[in-house]
Design an enzyme around this catalytic site. Structure first.
Site, PDB file in Angstrom:
ATOM      1  CG  MET A 145      -1.839  -1.603   0.988  1.00 25.12           C
ATOM      2  SD  MET A 145      -2.782  -1.011   1.923  1.00 25.12           S
ATOM      3  CE  MET A 145      -2.590  -0.681   3.474  1.00 25.12           C
ATOM      4  CE1 TYR A 169       4.868   8.739   4.221  1.00 22.08           C
ATOM      5  CE2 TYR A 169       5.803   7.282   5.718  1.00 22.08           C
ATOM      6  CZ  TYR A 169       5.896   8.333   4.895  1.00 22.08           C
ATOM      7  OH  TYR A 169       5.863   9.960   5.955  1.00 22.08           O
ATOM      8  CG  HIS A 194       6.556  -1.770   2.369  1.00 24.10           C
ATOM      9  ND1 HIS A 194       6.889  -0.648   2.774  1.00 24.10           N
ATOM     10  CD2 HIS A 194       5.121  -2.750   2.164  1.00 24.10           C
ATOM     11  CE1 HIS A 194       5.627  -0.788   3.510  1.00 24.10           C
ATOM     12  NE2 HIS A 194       4.584  -1.627   3.168  1.00 24.10           N
ATOM     13  CD  GLN A 247      -6.063  -3.484   2.628  1.00 20.88           C
ATOM     14  OE1 GLN A 247      -6.178  -4.565   0.869  1.00 20.88           O
ATOM     15  NE2 GLN A 247      -4.990  -3.881   3.380  1.00 20.88           N
ATOM     16  N   GLY A 269       4.795 -10.107   3.735  1.00 21.22           N
ATOM     17  CA  GLY A 269       5.428 -10.398   5.005  1.00 21.22           C
ATOM     18  C   GLY A 269       4.808 -11.106   6.376  1.00 21.22           C
ATOM     19  CE  LYS A 296       3.442  -4.723  12.040  1.00 23.63           C
ATOM     20  NZ  LYS A 296       3.049  -4.237  11.196  1.00 23.63           N
ATOM     21  CG  ASP A 297       0.051  -7.391   7.511  1.00 26.06           C
ATOM     22  OD1 ASP A 297      -0.733  -6.288   8.001  1.00 26.06           O
ATOM     23  OD2 ASP A 297       1.586  -6.841   7.412  1.00 26.06           O
ATOM     24  CB  ILE A 308      11.914  -5.483   8.421  1.00 23.04           C
ATOM     25  CG1 ILE A 308      12.395  -6.244   7.602  1.00 23.04           C
ATOM     26  CG2 ILE A 308      12.526  -4.948   8.861  1.00 23.04           C
ATOM     27  CD1 ILE A 308      13.662  -7.524   7.859  1.00 23.04           C
ATOM     28  CB  SER A 335       2.634   2.347   6.098  1.00 24.51           C
ATOM     29  OG  SER A 335       3.547   1.885   5.028  1.00 24.51           O
TER      30      SER A 335
END
Ligand code: AMP
Length: 284
Positions: free
Chosen positions: A30, A32, A37, A61, A147, A149-150, A176, A186
């Site tokens: 998305m 930024y 990323h 979303q 990632g 992360k999600d 990260i 972001s």
């Protein structure tokens, strides 16, 4: 590196690459962009001949009271990061290019999406699956990078690819973090200085949960309460969820036996942050 805004331009370029026998990697974002990323793009560049990065703040979303309008955007900076990392093309469509006025088809998943982030964000994964399915159809990559992360998103996308036979390899990449442990996001830009400090409670609480598991704790409720108790000590934090779930089914477990995902979502002020770790049998 090219920046294109239409589906037709992406298709044309991918056709040329395919005619040359080149492989294509896709990194959906998305925008930024940050080091998180970049780690996905680096991996994609290492594993594919050409890499497409999509930069699209996907309206589908976001819930009605979420941060669609305020979501940070900086295309110049994103383009510089992608170019430096070795991406070949950025796909940066307008919402109208992705969703025509009469758009009415969605990818909905009955499992995996009801718990964790799906509880407070009921339409989120329908939007994610629909846009990612579209990106897969537009780019037709060999591999796509997501990632951890999600983590729920990663599990959902893997499941969708299997269910709908996309024939695309999904590559999961590690989280990260900032030097002090905060997972890069972001949305961290929303945090005031005081909130930024308070946000450390997420990674620190997870570290305590991990310690408990390392010490041999198998009772998921106890692991949860170690994390929850620490989160609740931070006055600026409001817990959305703390869950210990099976990493394959995303269903809550009572005993930690196989691979589990320990995931949390916490509001720091108005900003909702997520973090997690995966506890594999082999790491025990
Ligand atoms: P986003 O732009 O937030 O939708 O994220 C795009 C992709 O980057 C997703 O697959 C995310 O999981 C991944 N990502 C975001 N932050 C991180 C991070 N800190 N570490 C690794 N991957 C990340």
């Amino acid at each position: 590196m090219q920046i294109v805004e239409t589906v037709a331009e992406v298709r044309e370029q991918v056709k040329v690459w395919r005619a040359e026998g080149l492989t294509v990697g896709l990194v959906p974002t998305m925008g930024y962009l940050h080091e998180g990323h970049k780690s996905l793009i680096d991996r994609a560049v290492a594993e594919n001949d050409r890499v497409v990065v999509s930069v699209f703040v996907n309206p589908m979303q976001f819930g009605p009271s979420e941060d669609l309008e305020s979501y940070p955007r900086d295309m110049d900076r994103d383009a510089a990061l992608c170019e430096k990392a070795g991406a070949s093309l950025i796909f940066h469509p307008d919402p109208s290019e992705m969703y025509h006025e009469d758009f009415s088809s969605f990818v909905d998943m009955n499992t995996l999406t009801g718990g964790l982030c799906g509880k407070t964000r009921p339409i989120h994964f329908r939007g994610v699956c629909t846009v990612v399915a579209k990106l897969f159809n537009i780019v037709t990559p060999d591999r796509a990078y997501f990632g951890q992360k999600d983590a729920q998103q990663l599990a959902v996308i893997r499941h969708m690819v299997s269910d709908l036979s996309f024939g695309i390899e999904i590559v999961g990449c590690p989280i990260i973090r900032e030097e002090d442990g905060l997972a890069k996001s972001s949305r961290n830009t929303y945090l005031s200085e005081q909130e930024r400090q308070a946000a450390l409670v997420l990674s620190r609480s997870l570290a305590l949960g991990k310690q408990a598991l390392e010490a041999g704790e198998k009772d998921a409720a106890k692991v949860r309460s170690v994390i929850l108790d620490n989160l609740e000590k931070e006055p600026l934090a409001k817990v959305d969820y703390v869950e210990v779930v099976d990493w394959n089914t995303l269903e809550p477990v009572s005993q930690v036996e196989d691979s589990v995902l320990v995931a949390i979502a916490v509001y720091i002020g108005k900003t909702r942050l997520i973090d997690n770790f995966i506890w594999e049998r082999s790491t025990k």
